[in-house]
Enzyme design. Structure first.
Site, PDB file in Angstrom:
ATOM      1  N   GLY A 187      10.932  -2.966   5.449  1.00 15.23           N
ATOM      2  CA  GLY A 187      10.145  -4.210   5.475  1.00 15.23           C
ATOM      3  C   GLY A 187       9.718  -4.577   4.061  1.00 15.23           C
ATOM      4  O   GLY A 187       9.913  -5.714   3.611  1.00 15.23           O
ATOM      5  N   HIS A 188       9.184  -3.584   3.318  1.00 10.62           N
ATOM      6  CA  HIS A 188       8.798  -3.836   1.926  1.00 10.62           C
ATOM      7  C   HIS A 188      10.038  -4.242   1.115  1.00 10.62           C
ATOM      8  O   HIS A 188       9.978  -5.130   0.277  1.00 10.62           O
ATOM      9  CB  HIS A 188       8.204  -2.569   1.303  1.00 10.62           C
ATOM     10  CG  HIS A 188       6.951  -2.080   1.959  1.00 10.62           C
ATOM     11  ND1 HIS A 188       6.866  -0.888   2.638  1.00 10.62           N
ATOM     12  CD2 HIS A 188       5.703  -2.625   2.042  1.00 10.62           C
ATOM     13  CE1 HIS A 188       5.642  -0.710   3.096  1.00 10.62           C
ATOM     14  NE2 HIS A 188       4.911  -1.738   2.759  1.00 10.62           N
TER      15      HIS A 188
ATOM     16  N   MET B 221       0.844  -1.200   0.000  1.00  8.62           N
ATOM     17  CA  MET B 221       0.000   0.000   0.000  1.00  8.62           C
ATOM     18  C   MET B 221       0.879   1.249   0.000  1.00  8.62           C
ATOM     19  O   MET B 221       0.421   2.349   0.318  1.00  8.62           O
ATOM     20  CB  MET B 221      -0.940  -0.016   1.209  1.00  8.62           C
ATOM     21  CG  MET B 221      -1.893  -1.209   1.149  1.00  8.62           C
ATOM     22  SD  MET B 221      -3.417  -0.976   2.055  1.00  8.62           S
ATOM     23  CE  MET B 221      -2.798  -0.833   3.714  1.00  8.62           C
TER      24      MET B 221
ATOM     25  N   GLN C  77      -2.971 -12.341   7.686  1.00 10.16           N
ATOM     26  CA  GLN C  77      -3.135 -12.059   6.254  1.00 10.16           C
ATOM     27  C   GLN C  77      -2.379 -13.087   5.425  1.00 10.16           C
ATOM     28  O   GLN C  77      -2.912 -13.652   4.461  1.00 10.16           O
ATOM     29  CB  GLN C  77      -2.610 -10.650   5.952  1.00 10.16           C
ATOM     30  CG  GLN C  77      -2.483 -10.345   4.482  1.00 10.16           C
ATOM     31  CD  GLN C  77      -2.116  -8.900   4.235  1.00 10.16           C
ATOM     32  OE1 GLN C  77      -2.974  -8.033   4.190  1.00 10.16           O
ATOM     33  NE2 GLN C  77      -0.826  -8.628   4.078  1.00 10.16           N
TER      34      GLN C  77
ATOM     35  N   LYS D 137       4.795 -10.201   9.403  1.00 13.44           N
ATOM     36  CA  LYS D 137       4.255  -9.235  10.368  1.00 13.44           C
ATOM     37  C   LYS D 137       2.729  -9.295  10.354  1.00 13.44           C
ATOM     38  O   LYS D 137       2.085  -9.172  11.376  1.00 13.44           O
ATOM     39  CB  LYS D 137       4.718  -7.816  10.039  1.00 13.44           C
ATOM     40  CG  LYS D 137       4.232  -6.825  11.067  1.00 13.44           C
ATOM     41  CD  LYS D 137       4.582  -5.425  10.678  1.00 13.44           C
ATOM     42  CE  LYS D 137       3.520  -4.797   9.911  1.00 13.44           C
ATOM     43  NZ  LYS D 137       2.551  -3.950  10.464  1.00 13.44           N
TER      44      LYS D 137
ATOM     45  N   HIS E  37       9.133   1.087   3.121  1.00 11.65           N
ATOM     46  CA  HIS E  37      10.196   1.065   4.133  1.00 11.65           C
ATOM     47  C   HIS E  37      10.988  -0.226   3.962  1.00 11.65           C
ATOM     48  O   HIS E  37      10.700  -1.030   3.060  1.00 11.65           O
ATOM     49  CB  HIS E  37       9.594   1.201   5.545  1.00 11.65           C
ATOM     50  CG  HIS E  37       8.482   0.225   5.819  1.00 11.65           C
ATOM     51  ND1 HIS E  37       8.690  -1.126   5.918  1.00 11.65           N
ATOM     52  CD2 HIS E  37       7.147   0.403   5.990  1.00 11.65           C
ATOM     53  CE1 HIS E  37       7.550  -1.735   6.161  1.00 11.65           C
ATOM     54  NE2 HIS E  37       6.582  -0.834   6.199  1.00 11.65           N
TER      55      HIS E  37
ATOM     56  N   GLY F 188       4.546 -10.286   4.086  1.00 12.74           N
ATOM     57  CA  GLY F 188       5.280 -10.181   5.348  1.00 12.74           C
ATOM     58  C   GLY F 188       4.612 -10.990   6.447  1.00 12.74           C
ATOM     59  O   GLY F 188       3.380 -10.990   6.570  1.00 12.74           O
TER      60      GLY F 188
ATOM     61  N   GLN G 234     -10.611  -2.640   2.285  1.00 12.33           N
ATOM     62  CA  GLN G 234     -10.150  -3.302   3.507  1.00 12.33           C
ATOM     63  C   GLN G 234     -10.102  -2.375   4.718  1.00 12.33           C
ATOM     64  O   GLN G 234      -9.653  -2.772   5.784  1.00 12.33           O
ATOM     65  CB  GLN G 234      -8.799  -3.965   3.268  1.00 12.33           C
ATOM     66  CG  GLN G 234      -7.627  -3.011   3.094  1.00 12.33           C
ATOM     67  CD  GLN G 234      -6.393  -3.742   2.607  1.00 12.33           C
ATOM     68  OE1 GLN G 234      -6.355  -4.259   1.508  1.00 12.33           O
ATOM     69  NE2 GLN G 234      -5.365  -3.799   3.456  1.00 12.33           N
TER      70      GLN G 234
HETATM   71  P1  AMP Z   1       1.521  -2.879   3.458  1.00 11.27           P
HETATM   72  O1  AMP Z   1       2.081  -1.865   2.510  1.00 11.27           O
HETATM   73  O2  AMP Z   1       1.562  -2.454   4.888  1.00 11.27           O
HETATM   74  O3  AMP Z   1       0.199  -3.428   3.017  1.00 11.27           O
HETATM   75  O4  AMP Z   1       2.528  -4.096   3.391  1.00 11.27           O
HETATM   76  C1  AMP Z   1       2.848  -4.726   2.177  1.00 11.27           C
HETATM   77  C2  AMP Z   1       3.570  -6.014   2.489  1.00 11.27           C
HETATM   78  O5  AMP Z   1       4.740  -5.746   3.228  1.00 11.27           O
HETATM   79  C3  AMP Z   1       2.702  -6.963   3.339  1.00 11.27           C
HETATM   80  O6  AMP Z   1       2.892  -8.297   2.881  1.00 11.27           O
HETATM   81  C4  AMP Z   1       3.271  -6.755   4.709  1.00 11.27           C
HETATM   82  O7  AMP Z   1       3.109  -7.886   5.548  1.00 11.27           O
HETATM   83  C5  AMP Z   1       4.742  -6.538   4.399  1.00 11.27           C
HETATM   84  N1  AMP Z   1       5.390  -5.833   5.515  1.00 11.27           N
HETATM   85  C6  AMP Z   1       4.952  -4.700   6.128  1.00 11.27           C
HETATM   86  N2  AMP Z   1       5.780  -4.379   7.150  1.00 11.27           N
HETATM   87  C7  AMP Z   1       6.740  -5.334   7.185  1.00 11.27           C
HETATM   88  C8  AMP Z   1       7.863  -5.572   8.018  1.00 11.27           C
HETATM   89  N3  AMP Z   1       8.183  -4.762   9.030  1.00 11.27           N
HETATM   90  N4  AMP Z   1       8.631  -6.647   7.763  1.00 11.27           N
HETATM   91  C9  AMP Z   1       8.338  -7.490   6.738  1.00 11.27           C
HETATM   92  N5  AMP Z   1       7.274  -7.325   5.915  1.00 11.27           N
HETATM   93  C10 AMP Z   1       6.492  -6.263   6.134  1.00 11.27           C
END
Ligand code: AMP
Length: 283
Positions: free
Chosen positions: A36-37, A30, A153, A149, A34, A147, A61
């Protein structure tokens, strides 16, 4: 990096790549990218010929208008990050590109979606199921990266792909944390510097719970001592703290017979909802 916003154009391009036997890795996000992505993107790049990243804040969502409107949107800097990370394709559709008509379908994942996040965010996974189903059809990847995290999901998307025979391998990637243990999240950008410190106690509570499991403490005593720990942190408003069977996310009363356990937590800091979990293999 090639950029697409129209689903059909991206699908056509990916068909051409596949005709040339290229493998496709897909990382749905989304935005407000960072580290994590980036760890998902790195894994995809290692394992596939080409990597597609999507950026789409999916209104379906969100069950809270304020949460949706305040969600950080940083498209220009996200594009720079993706260029620097050598991502091959960005898919950034508008809401109208994704939903020219309001979908009448919704995904019911059953009991695994009624606990933890599903219990507190009504309709959340129904909306996640629709958008991820669409994105997997549009990008037809060989592998898709999620992720851990967002453990619930990840497990539900795995169910979606097995139950509906999506020809994709769904891969989970470990949580990336900051130096204080706080799980990286796009929502962290909205935390104050004090809030960031308070939020790091979420991980501290998870580690305390892990230690108690190593000492073979009972579920009941872990529940009460960690809940009390979270209550003692001023500025943290815990929503749930649960120990669950990591295979089906159902709450447990004992872990004697269990192979895999997950400790899951959600709470608010600065009015921002944060989640985290620890996955433990017991045998
Ligand atoms: P989001 O943009 O928050 O929807 O996250 C996109 C993807 O990145 C999802 O699969 C999340 O689980 C993963 N994600 C978000 N934060 C982290 C993190 N700190 N470590 C690993 N994966 C992450």
């Amino acid at each position: 990096m090639r950029e697409f916003s129209v689903p059909e154009l991206l699908s056509n391009y990916i068909s051409e790549l596949k005709a040339h036997r290229k493998t496709i890795g897909f990382v749905p996000t989304m935005g407000a990218l960072h580290e994590g992505h980036l760890s998902l993107i790195r894994k995809s790049k290692e394992e596939n010929d080409l990597t597609v990243v999507s950026i789409f804040v999916n209104p379906l969502q969100f069950n809270n208008e304020g949460d949706l409107s305040k969600y950080p949107r940083t498209m220009e800097s996200d594009k720079n990050i993706l260029e620097k990370s050598d991502v091959d394709i960005l898919f950034a559709p508008s809401e109208n590109d994704m939903y020219p008509l309001k979908p009448s379908i919704s995904v019911d994942f059953g009991s695994m979606a009624n606990v933890l996040e599903g219990k507190f965010r009504e309709g959340h996974f129904a909306g996640v199921g629709v958008v991820v189903g669409k994105l997997l059809h549009i990008t037809s990847p060989d592998r898709a990266y999620f992720g851990l995290k967002d453990l619930q999901q990840f497990l539900l998307i795995k169910k979606l792909s097995t139950d509906l025979n999506f020809p994709v391998k769904v891969i989970g990637v470990d949580t990336v944390r900051d130096e204080n243990g706080l799980a990286l999240s796009s929502r962290n950008a909205r935390l104050t510097s004090e809030g960031l410190l308070i939020a790091s106690s979420i991980y501290a509570g998870l580690k305390k719970a892990e230690n108690k499991i190593k000492e073979k403490a009972s579920i009941e005593s872990i529940q009460s001592s960690i809940t009390n720990f979270y209550k003692s942190i001023s500025g943290l408003d815990m929503e749930y703290f649960e120990l669950v069977d990591a295979n089906n996310l159902q709450p447990i009363t004992t872990y004697d017979e269990l192979d895999e356990l997950a400790i899951c937590v959600a709470g608010y800091v600065d009015g921002i909802r944060l989640i985290d979990n620890l996955y433990l293999r017991l045998k």
